[in-house]
Design a protein around this motif. Sequence first.
Motif, PDB file in Angstrom:
ATOM      1  N   ALA A 178       0.829  -1.212   0.000  1.00 37.19           N
ATOM      2  CA  ALA A 178       0.000   0.000   0.000  1.00 37.19           C
ATOM      3  C   ALA A 178       0.862   1.260   0.000  1.00 37.19           C
ATOM      4  CB  ALA A 178      -0.923  -0.003   1.212  1.00 37.19           C
ATOM      5  N   LEU A 179       1.946   1.234   0.762  1.00 37.62           N
ATOM      6  CA  LEU A 179       2.825   2.400   0.846  1.00 37.62           C
ATOM      7  C   LEU A 179       3.543   2.642  -0.482  1.00 37.62           C
ATOM      8  CD1 LEU A 179       3.649   4.526   2.916  1.00 37.62           C
ATOM      9  CD2 LEU A 179       5.534   3.036   3.627  1.00 37.62           C
ATOM     10  N   GLU A 180       3.863   1.587  -1.191  1.00 36.88           N
ATOM     11  CA  GLU A 180       4.512   1.731  -2.496  1.00 36.88           C
ATOM     12  C   GLU A 180       3.589   2.416  -3.503  1.00 36.88           C
ATOM     13  OE1 GLU A 180       7.636  -2.043  -2.606  1.00 36.88           O
ATOM     14  OE2 GLU A 180       5.562  -2.320  -3.277  1.00 36.88           O
ATOM     15  N   HIS A 181       2.288   2.211  -3.371  1.00 33.24           N
ATOM     16  CA  HIS A 181       1.318   2.811  -4.291  1.00 33.24           C
ATOM     17  C   HIS A 181       0.872   4.208  -3.854  1.00 33.24           C
ATOM     18  CE1 HIS A 181       1.033  -1.392  -5.653  1.00 33.24           C
ATOM     19  NE2 HIS A 181       0.616  -0.872  -6.796  1.00 33.24           N
ATOM     20  N   TYR A 182       1.328   4.642  -2.678  1.00 30.82           N
ATOM     21  CA  TYR A 182       0.981   5.974  -2.191  1.00 30.82           C
ATOM     22  C   TYR A 182       1.908   6.975  -2.875  1.00 30.82           C
ATOM     23  CZ  TYR A 182      -0.082   9.729   1.127  1.00 30.82           C
ATOM     24  OH  TYR A 182      -0.465  10.914   1.690  1.00 30.82           O
ATOM     25  N   ARG A 183       1.359   7.913  -3.628  1.00 30.94           N
ATOM     26  CA  ARG A 183       2.180   8.770  -4.481  1.00 30.94           C
ATOM     27  C   ARG A 183       3.036   9.806  -3.760  1.00 30.94           C
ATOM     28  NH1 ARG A 183      -1.457  10.031  -9.902  1.00 30.94           N
ATOM     29  NH2 ARG A 183      -1.632   7.850 -10.601  1.00 30.94           N
ATOM     30  N   PRO A 184       2.525  10.525  -2.743  1.00 35.32           N
ATOM     31  CA  PRO A 184       3.364  11.532  -2.073  1.00 35.32           C
ATOM     32  C   PRO A 184       4.653  10.933  -1.522  1.00 35.32           C
ATOM     33  CG  PRO A 184       1.073  11.831  -1.462  1.00 35.32           C
ATOM     34  CD  PRO A 184       1.134  10.531  -2.227  1.00 35.32           C
ATOM     35  N   PRO A 238      -4.340   7.187   2.853  1.00 35.44           N
ATOM     36  CA  PRO A 238      -5.555   6.589   2.292  1.00 35.44           C
ATOM     37  C   PRO A 238      -5.269   5.482   1.283  1.00 35.44           C
ATOM     38  CG  PRO A 238      -5.090   8.636   1.180  1.00 35.44           C
ATOM     39  CD  PRO A 238      -4.048   8.504   2.254  1.00 35.44           C
ATOM     40  N   ILE A 239      -6.217   4.589   1.176  1.00 36.56           N
ATOM     41  CA  ILE A 239      -6.268   3.603   0.105  1.00 36.56           C
ATOM     42  C   ILE A 239      -7.702   3.626  -0.429  1.00 36.56           C
ATOM     43  CG2 ILE A 239      -4.458   2.106   1.038  1.00 36.56           C
ATOM     44  CD1 ILE A 239      -6.641   0.372   2.274  1.00 36.56           C
ATOM     45  N   TRP A 244      -4.785   3.313   6.032  1.00 38.80           N
ATOM     46  CA  TRP A 244      -3.817   2.629   6.888  1.00 38.80           C
ATOM     47  C   TRP A 244      -3.410   3.571   8.014  1.00 38.80           C
ATOM     48  CZ3 TRP A 244      -1.468  -2.172   7.157  1.00 38.80           C
ATOM     49  CH2 TRP A 244      -1.735  -3.050   6.098  1.00 38.80           C
ATOM     50  N   SER A 245      -3.247   3.045   9.196  1.00 41.91           N
ATOM     51  CA  SER A 245      -2.616   3.761  10.300  1.00 41.91           C
ATOM     52  C   SER A 245      -1.374   2.978  10.691  1.00 41.91           C
ATOM     53  CB  SER A 245      -3.543   3.872  11.513  1.00 41.91           C
ATOM     54  OG  SER A 245      -4.579   4.798  11.282  1.00 41.91           O
ATOM     55  N   ALA A 246      -0.251   3.676  10.733  1.00 40.05           N
ATOM     56  CA  ALA A 246       1.011   3.018  11.073  1.00 40.05           C
ATOM     57  C   ALA A 246       1.626   3.686  12.292  1.00 40.05           C
ATOM     58  CB  ALA A 246       1.971   3.084   9.895  1.00 40.05           C
ATOM     59  N   ARG A 262     -11.009  -1.111   5.523  1.00 45.57           N
ATOM     60  CA  ARG A 262     -11.590  -0.802   4.224  1.00 45.57           C
ATOM     61  C   ARG A 262     -13.112  -0.899   4.340  1.00 45.57           C
ATOM     62  NH1 ARG A 262      -8.957  -1.288  -0.615  1.00 45.57           N
ATOM     63  NH2 ARG A 262      -7.498  -2.810   0.280  1.00 45.57           N
ATOM     64  N   ALA A 263     -13.801   0.172   3.942  1.00 45.08           N
ATOM     65  CA  ALA A 263     -15.263   0.209   4.054  1.00 45.08           C
ATOM     66  C   ALA A 263     -15.930  -0.653   2.981  1.00 45.08           C
ATOM     67  CB  ALA A 263     -15.750   1.652   3.940  1.00 45.08           C
ATOM     68  N   ARG A 264     -17.153  -1.052   3.245  1.00 42.96           N
ATOM     69  CA  ARG A 264     -17.909  -1.800   2.264  1.00 42.96           C
ATOM     70  C   ARG A 264     -18.268  -0.899   1.082  1.00 42.96           C
ATOM     71  NH1 ARG A 264     -19.675  -6.496   4.746  1.00 42.96           N
ATOM     72  NH2 ARG A 264     -19.635  -6.423   7.037  1.00 42.96           N
ATOM     73  N   ALA A 265     -18.355  -1.484  -0.082  1.00 46.40           N
ATOM     74  CA  ALA A 265     -18.768  -0.716  -1.257  1.00 46.40           C
ATOM     75  C   ALA A 265     -20.216  -0.261  -1.087  1.00 46.40           C
ATOM     76  CB  ALA A 265     -18.654  -1.574  -2.524  1.00 46.40           C
ATOM     77  N   ARG A 266     -20.589   0.837  -1.742  1.00 48.76           N
ATOM     78  CA  ARG A 266     -21.926   1.402  -1.590  1.00 48.76           C
ATOM     79  C   ARG A 266     -23.014   0.377  -1.898  1.00 48.76           C
ATOM     80  NH1 ARG A 266     -23.757   6.536  -1.340  1.00 48.76           N
ATOM     81  NH2 ARG A 266     -21.639   7.302  -1.765  1.00 48.76           N
TER      82      ARG A 266
END
Length: 271
Positions: A178-184, A238-239, A244-246, A262-266
């Motif tokens: 997840a962190l690898e896909h986080y752009r900032p 965010p994902i 994620w909280s680290a 991760r929340a359920r889809a609408r």
Amino acid sequence: MVRTLPIGQSLFIRTDFSDKEAWEILQADTEAVRRNADGIAVRAGLTIVDDHTFDALSIGELLELADGTVDYAFVADSQTFEDPRRPILVVDLSGDREDDDTSILTFRVTPELLASVESNLSLANLDFADYIDNIDGDGVFTGGPARAETRTLSRQDLLDAAPQSKLPSALVSRYIEALEHYRPLTLSAKFVPDLRDLYEYLVSNSDGWNLAEEILGRQESMEVASKGSGPALVFNFPIRRGWWSAYVDPKTLVPVALLMSRARARKQLEL
């Protein structure tokens, strides 16, 4: 008489032994939980040195004892107990002075502000110059502009430290992915004085977890946080439909607790 500094961070050394009761009150005040300007609870993580061999210890002797192994120390000397404000001496022991500069950087701080100073020095958020720029005529830090208690972390440094975590490898792998896909390239972290705060959060919000589609690390975080385990830096990112909280070690950035929700889809919520 042999003087030896103990192993520990943020040494708080008593060098005046004239009033035991005053020392006990001072020690309790310095270790109390305080609220900073942002309302965040901070508590000084002090290593207490209450040893009569340190009676009347001078700054020069302290510097020699430290011998570059300790970056700074807090000292309760005679001036601390004589002044109604009880200003504690903060001494730079890092040895990062120029060869032609033998002066030792110092300032004083009241018990009420010590927790904030300790947390920032221990995390290297601020240095002595930041505090010395905001002292009064008596050399006491007034609680002016020098503040931080947040820290900017490099995403790459976090990725490099993650594999050293003792948490389950599957949980760490998901965090790394997840962190690898986080752009900032950087993340802002806050200082947490004790992981018990995380435990209280997980317990008080237990009902809300039932609404999540996927949760990772909750049980592991409960186990770690229930033991306290000292201070940490916490950051969130965010994902898709979640976050994620680290919680990472302030020095090594190795994860000590990881939590993903991760929340359920609408469409699932509407069923």
